[in-house]
Design an enzyme around this catalytic site. Structure first.
Site, PDB file in Angstrom:
ATOM      1  CG  ASP A 177       1.221   1.024 -16.593  1.00  0.00           C
ATOM      2  OD1 ASP A 177       0.678   1.702 -15.702  1.00  0.00           O
ATOM      3  OD2 ASP A 177       2.453   0.858 -16.649  1.00  0.00           O
ATOM      4  CG  HIS A 178      -3.513   0.777 -12.320  1.00  0.00           C
ATOM      5  ND1 HIS A 178      -2.379   0.086 -11.981  1.00  0.00           N
ATOM      6  CD2 HIS A 178      -3.782   1.589 -11.269  1.00  0.00           C
ATOM      7  CE1 HIS A 178      -1.991   0.458 -10.778  1.00  0.00           C
ATOM      8  NE2 HIS A 178      -2.813   1.366 -10.314  1.00  0.00           N
ATOM      9  CG  HIS A 240       2.756   1.531 -12.501  1.00  0.00           C
ATOM     10  ND1 HIS A 240       1.870   1.010 -13.406  1.00  0.00           N
ATOM     11  CD2 HIS A 240       2.607   0.779 -11.368  1.00  0.00           C
ATOM     12  CE1 HIS A 240       1.226  -0.015 -12.850  1.00  0.00           C
ATOM     13  NE2 HIS A 240       1.655  -0.184 -11.624  1.00  0.00           N
TER      14      HIS A 240
HETATM   15  C1  BG6 Z   1       0.248  -1.893  -8.614  1.00  0.00           C
HETATM   16  C2  BG6 Z   1       1.296  -2.513  -7.735  1.00  0.00           C
HETATM   17  O1  BG6 Z   1       0.595  -2.027  -9.958  1.00  0.00           O
HETATM   18  O2  BG6 Z   1       0.112  -0.516  -8.286  1.00  0.00           O
HETATM   19  C3  BG6 Z   1       0.970  -2.313  -6.262  1.00  0.00           C
HETATM   20  O3  BG6 Z   1       1.396  -3.901  -8.003  1.00  0.00           O
HETATM   21  C4  BG6 Z   1       0.711  -0.848  -5.974  1.00  0.00           C
HETATM   22  O4  BG6 Z   1       2.010  -2.814  -5.449  1.00  0.00           O
HETATM   23  C5  BG6 Z   1      -0.288  -0.285  -6.954  1.00  0.00           C
HETATM   24  O5  BG6 Z   1       0.211  -0.749  -4.644  1.00  0.00           O
HETATM   25  C6  BG6 Z   1      -0.448   1.217  -6.762  1.00  0.00           C
HETATM   26  O6  BG6 Z   1      -1.500   1.687  -7.554  1.00  0.00           O
HETATM   27  P1  BG6 Z   1      -2.358   2.940  -7.121  1.00  0.00           P
HETATM   28  O7  BG6 Z   1      -3.338   3.123  -8.221  1.00  0.00           O
HETATM   29  O8  BG6 Z   1      -2.995   2.627  -5.809  1.00  0.00           O
HETATM   30  O9  BG6 Z   1      -1.383   4.080  -6.988  1.00  0.00           O
END
Ligand code: BG6
Length: 489
Positions: A177-178, A240
């Protein structure tokens, strides 16, 4: 640092994710010496590529990060390509042979990390073949890293997990989950548990409500195909947002390590009230962006985007109110919202403190502002706290002001990317900042009821103009509780 001995096998090596995130992150670790002589990478996908072509792709993906051509080429020389059909057992034999050769050549000590950067429907098949064809030997550490989405509902996530669990233990599975790799998400625990002034106020006696906003400026871009099957609720809230919510809501772990933190996060998720279908409809709203103009710029409607159905019912915005039935949080709503094509990119947590009942100044013309602790996740990173001061000069008037800290751009430029941090955690075997099965499972239970209730609805999907903060219904959600969304700039 001592460099890590390891063989990586990447499934989905020709894909966008591998190029955008994986290769650059591995290169950053290489530049820092975390990876050096004793690593090798096997990239696999269906396409027929030569090692040489593959290395060209690697070089291209790291071109903005390289300090010299020699260094970049030395890095790329560790990469090998093997065309692979995930359903064909004989292909795993070829893979095994290549892996054994590289193990000796690079002295990787039998340590293996498998990256599954492809559609989840193949995860189970891949895991089973890794076992049945003897690629897993138990010689060194063996870890598997998987990308979202982890299922599309509780049932599909459970099936996926069962298929992985036949081969890997929970400790070997790293579900990315980045957001958990982001600096300021990790900082939530520092703010909460290293500051007695906040820790002592972190409850329903002092906090009025919590607001989590994950606003995106971008539209669906070229991901219409995937997004049509997902929508904002599953794309952002299930994973997230609920992860972040659990970090804010959890009880203090008795030790700051993976097992104790996860235990508390799971407890917090389980304490979130499981809504009935009608409660879900009352407490969640959705919306889809329609065309709009902003700053002279025209933005098209979601339904006009590539690979999106002209009568799509997919929500590009979701907001909701979670309540947590435990002693700490009884009566404190957690409002969440996330959407595409909103006013700006802004990921923030607002902890809105209670007004004091017997405030000396309450009811006067100088109504004090509510104290709000804001944690800025991105694009800026930092904190602010709104407090009341006195307006300078004669007489006595309150003056709201903000104590604010932001990381400067130099810090931001040099800080490791979320993926880089997470990959290093994988190499070290630390799963703290990953999603665990019990967390994912509970999040799906909470989300399924909302999704299913929406699917039953026949009324038209609410809309919002591109480059706005979502549909009217999202504002009504708070207004009916006598509250509003705060947006600390
Ligand atoms: C991803 C989603 O997990 O997170 C995308 O699938 C979204 O739709 C993205 O744009 C947002 O990540 P960040 O790091 O750019 O806020």
């Amino acid at each position: 640092t001592e460099s890590q001995a390891v063989l990586f096998t990447i499934f989905g090596a020709t894909g966008d994710l591998a190029k955008r995130k994986l290769y650059p992150s591995l290169f950053r670790l290489y530049k820092k010496g975390e990876l050096a002589d004793n690593f090798a990478v096997i990239g696999t996908a269906r396409r027929e590529w030569s090692d040489e072509f593959y290395r060209g792709v690697i070089l291209d993906s790291i071109k903005d990060l390289m300090r010299s051509k020699t260094e970049a080429e030395a890095f790329a020389s560790h990469f090998y390509y093997q065309s692979h059909d995930v359903g064909d057992a004989s292909h795993y034999i070829t893979l095994k042979e290549l892996g054994e050769k590289l193990k000796t050549q690079y002295k990787t000590l039998g340590n293996q990390v498998f990256f599954l950067a492809m559609a989840p429907q193949f995860f189970g098949t891949i895991a089973e073949h890794l076992k049945s064809e003897g690629i897993l030997t138990g010689e060194g550490f063996e870890r598997i890293v998987i990308e979202k989405p982890f299922g599309t509902s509780y049932a599909t996530a459970k099936a996926l997990n069962d298929s992985l669990a036949k081969v890997f233990t929970e400790e070997q599975i790293f579900r990315i989950d980045h957001y958990l790799g982001k600096e300021m998400i990790q900082a939530v625990s520092a703010v909460r548990f290293a500051n007695p002034i906040f820790e002592s106020l972190w409850d329903n006696q002092h906090i009025d409500n919590v607001q989590i906003t994950f606003a995106e400026f971008i539209g669906v871009e070229d991901r219409g195909g995937y997004y049509e099957t997902s929508g904002a609720l599953k794309d952002m809230i299930q994973n997230h947002v609920l992860q972040v919510l659990s970090l804010i809501a959890m009880e203090k772990p008795s030790k700051f390590d993976e097992a104790h933190i996860v235990e508390q996060k799971v407890k917090a998720l389980k304490a979130i009230r499981q809504y009935s279908p009608s409660e879900a409809l009352e407490n969640f709203v959705r919306g889809q962006y329609i065309s709009g103009k902003f700053d002279g710029e025209a933005y098209k409607a979601y339904r006009e985007e590539d690979s999106v159905s002209p009568d799509s019912q997919t929500e590009t915005f979701a907001a909701g109110k979670f309540v947590i039935d435990n002693e700490r949080w009884a009566g404190v709503p957690f409002y969440v919202r996330s959407g595409k094509r909103m006013t700006e990119k802004g990921t923030r947590i607002n902890i809105v403190f209670k007004k004091s009942e017997d405030n000396l100044f309450a009811g006067s013309c100088d109504e004090p502002v509510q104290n709000v602790l804001t944690i800025y996740i991105q694009p800026t990173e930092g904190f602010s706290l709104s407090v009341n001061g006195k307006a300078a000069g004669q007489g006595f008037h309150l003056d709201p002001l903000r104590l604010s800290f932001r990381h400067d751009s130099e810090f931001l430029g040099n800080s490791p990317e979320a993926y880089e941090k997470l990959f290093l955690d994988v190499l070290k075997g630390d799963g703290t900042n990953f999603s665990h099965w019990e967390e994912a499972a509970r999040a799906w239970e909470l989300i399924d009821v909302v999704r299913n209730a929406w699917d039953e609805q026949t009324s038209a999907l609410p809309t919002y103009t591109a480059r706005s903060m979502g549909p009217k219904e999202a504002f009504d959600l708070l207004a009916r509780d006598g509250r509003e969304w705060t947006w600390q700039p």
